[in-house]
Design a protein around this motif. Structure first.
Motif, short mmCIF file in Angstrom:
data_model
loop_
_atom_site.label_atom_id
_atom_site.label_comp_id
_atom_site.label_asym_id
_atom_site.label_seq_id
_atom_site.Cartn_x
_atom_site.Cartn_y
_atom_site.Cartn_z
N VAL A 14 51.31 20.36 11.78
CA VAL A 14 50.76 19.22 11.03
C VAL A 14 50.54 18.05 11.99
CG1 VAL A 14 51.21 17.57 9.18
CG2 VAL A 14 51.83 19.97 8.89
N GLU A 15 51.48 17.83 12.87
CA GLU A 15 51.34 16.76 13.85
C GLU A 15 50.15 17.03 14.78
OE1 GLU A 15 54.22 14.93 17.23
OE2 GLU A 15 55.12 15.35 15.28
N LEU A 16 49.96 18.28 15.17
CA LEU A 16 48.82 18.64 15.98
C LEU A 16 47.51 18.35 15.25
CD1 LEU A 16 47.69 20.01 18.56
CD2 LEU A 16 47.78 22.16 17.28
N LEU A 17 47.45 18.67 13.97
CA LEU A 17 46.25 18.37 13.17
C LEU A 17 45.99 16.87 13.08
CD1 LEU A 17 46.56 20.95 10.27
CD2 LEU A 17 44.89 20.94 12.11
N VAL A 18 47.03 16.08 12.97
CA VAL A 18 46.87 14.62 12.93
C VAL A 18 46.30 14.13 14.25
CG1 VAL A 18 48.13 12.44 12.84
CG2 VAL A 18 48.65 14.24 11.19
N PHE A 19 46.83 14.62 15.36
CA PHE A 19 46.33 14.19 16.67
C PHE A 19 44.89 14.64 16.91
CE2 PHE A 19 50.89 13.78 17.91
CZ PHE A 19 50.83 12.42 18.21
N VAL A 20 44.56 15.84 16.47
CA VAL A 20 43.18 16.32 16.62
C VAL A 20 42.23 15.46 15.77
CG1 VAL A 20 41.64 18.26 16.14
CG2 VAL A 20 43.79 18.64 17.33
N ALA A 21 42.63 15.16 14.55
CA ALA A 21 41.80 14.33 13.67
C ALA A 21 41.61 12.94 14.26
CB ALA A 21 42.42 14.25 12.29
N LEU A 22 42.67 12.34 14.78
CA LEU A 22 42.53 11.02 15.40
C LEU A 22 41.71 11.09 16.68
CD1 LEU A 22 46.12 9.58 14.90
CD2 LEU A 22 44.01 8.76 13.84
N GLY A 23 41.80 12.18 17.39
CA GLY A 23 41.02 12.34 18.61
C GLY A 23 39.54 12.46 18.35
N VAL A 24 39.17 13.02 17.22
CA VAL A 24 37.75 13.17 16.87
C VAL A 24 37.24 11.93 16.14
CG1 VAL A 24 36.16 14.53 15.47
CG2 VAL A 24 37.88 15.67 16.84
N ALA A 25 38.12 11.25 15.42
CA ALA A 25 37.71 10.14 14.55
C ALA A 25 37.07 8.99 15.32
CB ALA A 25 38.91 9.64 13.75
N TRP A 26 37.49 8.73 16.55
CA TRP A 26 36.93 7.59 17.27
C TRP A 26 35.49 7.83 17.68
CZ3 TRP A 26 35.02 7.29 22.24
CH2 TRP A 26 35.23 8.38 23.05
N THR A 27 35.08 9.09 17.77
CA THR A 27 33.72 9.39 18.23
C THR A 27 32.68 9.20 17.14
OG1 THR A 27 33.90 11.73 17.67
CG2 THR A 27 34.58 11.08 19.88
N ILE A 28 33.08 9.28 15.89
CA ILE A 28 32.11 9.22 14.79
C ILE A 28 31.36 7.90 14.74
CG2 ILE A 28 31.87 9.32 12.27
CD1 ILE A 28 34.15 11.43 12.37
N PRO A 29 32.02 6.74 14.79
CA PRO A 29 31.25 5.49 14.71
C PRO A 29 30.44 5.16 15.97
CG PRO A 29 33.60 5.02 14.72
CD PRO A 29 33.45 6.50 14.73
N VAL A 30 30.76 5.75 17.11
CA VAL A 30 30.08 5.37 18.36
C VAL A 30 29.18 6.46 18.92
CG1 VAL A 30 31.85 3.71 19.03
CG2 VAL A 30 32.06 6.06 19.76
N ARG A 31 28.92 7.50 18.16
CA ARG A 31 28.14 8.62 18.69
C ARG A 31 26.71 8.22 19.03
NH1 ARG A 31 28.62 11.17 13.07
NH2 ARG A 31 26.77 10.35 12.07
N LYS A 32 26.13 7.29 18.31
CA LYS A 32 24.75 6.86 18.60
C LYS A 32 24.67 6.13 19.95
CE LYS A 32 22.74 7.79 14.56
NZ LYS A 32 21.55 8.47 14.27
N VAL A 33 25.74 5.45 20.33
CA VAL A 33 25.76 4.73 21.61
C VAL A 33 25.77 5.72 22.76
CG1 VAL A 33 27.08 3.15 23.05
CG2 VAL A 33 26.91 2.74 20.61
N PHE A 34 26.51 6.81 22.63
CA PHE A 34 26.65 7.76 23.71
C PHE A 34 25.52 8.78 23.78
CE2 PHE A 34 31.07 6.39 23.19
CZ PHE A 34 31.35 6.08 24.50
N TYR A 35 24.69 8.83 22.76
CA TYR A 35 23.63 9.84 22.71
C TYR A 35 22.63 9.63 23.84
CZ TYR A 35 19.88 12.78 21.01
OH TYR A 35 18.92 13.74 20.92
#
Length: 71
Positions: free
Chosen positions: A41-62
């Motif tokens: 469960v802790e691993l899933l939380v860390f994976v979710a937080l690791g992916v979550a930061w990319t969602i709002p900034v993906r257009k900048v990095f494209y």
């Protein structure tokens, strides 16, 4: 309004050098508030937080790693 290639490159640097360390600190603080969880469960939380930061900034990095399309 769309950002130019140069603006996206600059913002991507700001996000990586300033925003990402701040987000890591926030994620660290947030996970410290959680009770003791099973490892998976802790691993899933860390994976979710690791992916979550990319969602709002993906257009900048494209396309930042590619050649300048205006040149």
């Amino acid at each position: 309004m769309a950002l130019s290639y140069k603006a996206r490159r600059r913002w991507s640097l700001v996000i990586l050098l300033v925003g990402l360390p701040l987000y890591i600190g926030f994620a660290w603080w947030l996970t410290s508030l959680l009770p003791d969880l099973p490892v998976l469960v802790e691993l899933l939380v860390f994976v979710a937080l690791g992916v979550a930061w990319t969602i709002p900034v993906r257009k900048v990095f494209y396309g930042v790693g590619k050649d300048d399309p205006d040149a």
